[in-house]
Design an enzyme around this catalytic site. Sequence first.
Site, PDB file in Angstrom:
ATOM      1  N   HIS A   1       1.025  -3.254   4.308  1.00 48.54           N
ATOM      2  CA  HIS A   1       1.436  -4.052   3.145  1.00 48.54           C
ATOM      3  C   HIS A   1       2.638  -4.888   3.576  1.00 48.54           C
ATOM      4  CE1 HIS A   1      -0.454  -0.556   0.770  1.00 48.54           C
ATOM      5  NE2 HIS A   1      -1.309  -1.571   0.782  1.00 48.54           N
TER       6      HIS A   1
ATOM      7  N   GLU B   1       6.533  -4.327   2.624  1.00 49.30           N
ATOM      8  CA  GLU B   1       7.154  -3.014   2.820  1.00 49.30           C
ATOM      9  C   GLU B   1       7.948  -3.055   4.120  1.00 49.30           C
ATOM     10  OE1 GLU B   1       3.999  -0.156   2.407  1.00 49.30           O
ATOM     11  OE2 GLU B   1       3.555  -0.785   0.354  1.00 49.30           O
TER      12      GLU B   1
ATOM     13  N   HIS C   1       5.010   3.401   5.234  1.00 44.84           N
ATOM     14  CA  HIS C   1       4.976   2.573   4.027  1.00 44.84           C
ATOM     15  C   HIS C   1       6.247   2.764   3.211  1.00 44.84           C
ATOM     16  CE1 HIS C   1       0.612   1.391   3.935  1.00 44.84           C
ATOM     17  NE2 HIS C   1       0.553   2.390   4.792  1.00 44.84           N
TER      18      HIS C   1
ATOM     19  N   GLU D   1       5.412   7.743   3.007  1.00 44.93           N
ATOM     20  CA  GLU D   1       6.062   6.908   1.993  1.00 44.93           C
ATOM     21  C   GLU D   1       7.562   7.148   2.091  1.00 44.93           C
ATOM     22  OE1 GLU D   1       4.767   4.666   0.138  1.00 44.93           O
ATOM     23  OE2 GLU D   1       2.608   5.070   0.248  1.00 44.93           O
TER      24      GLU D   1
END
Length: 335
Positions: free
Chosen positions: A59, A62, A151, A215
């Site tokens: 992404h 990010e 991420h 994450e």
Amino acid sequence: MLALGKLLELTLAGREPAEKTQLTVEGVRMRWMGEGALEVRPPQVRDNGTDLLLSAGIHGNETAPIELLDELIRSIARGDLKPRARILFLFGNPDAMRRGTRFVEQDVNRLFNGRHEQSGGAEALRACELEHLAASFFSLPDRYRLHYDLHTAIRGSKIEQFALYPWKEGRQHSRLELARLRAAGMSAVLLQNKPSIVFSAYTYDQLGAEAFTLELGKARPFGQNQQVNLAPLRLRLEQIIEGREPELDENLEELQLFSVAREVIKRTDAFTFNLADAVENFSPLEKGYVLAEDAGGSRWVVEEDGARIIFPNPKVKNGLRAGILIVPTDAGSLG
């Protein structure tokens, strides 16, 4: 510093390096494999049999994990970091990185494990390319394969740093790998229980790697990640890269474990969440609460004790996952 140490600069500028292969003063070979892709290979006498894939920028907005990989690459190029592992660095979606957006047309992290073959466009082609790069990298036999796909999240989280551990029929989740995640700063791990179409699921399922989606906090623009504490993760990655990782304590008492109870699938444009726009990941949900509604009177009612929500996103395309209901679990089934 070697020019290939500036992989992020090259990627953001959309340029190819003049030299595709360079050697550091330590004899480490750095090889440009394509846009946003760099293979690092230690001298044979130093190679400890580890193949480490580090990906970020799947992404494009990010940026904290992208900056972390940039720092590691530059440290290797300067000779400060002395690898004993083979490493493949991947910046997943260069077009989105240049635009500062999550994606351009399609979410790349919904296009793996065969999904790109059912789609079209530049991002489907990129997902296919990433699969080929990973498959080629992990093709050497009798080596330890590890993949961290890094991420940051769209929204805040009650548990800031956590990991998602893919699932495959007949394969157990590893207690040792969970201990490594805890040492790298992860506070929780979601143990998945069905196939998935994200990048780490592909390398876990198809290539036999130990693979994880990490994450690491909330997504912010380049240069604005001072509040994201990646020091424990960076230290652990440097230790893995240099083959000096301390012995792991497999006591997992401090690591929160969750399993997937249900996925919330958006069927139509009428789909709505009964949640505040700013709801955080891992927010608890009361039993009996009407979580979401869709056309035809379809309702998602919380039935599970201790349920929480992660990744709520009502803006996904129809047919895709709009959120995950999770519940606490324990380490009883680990390998």
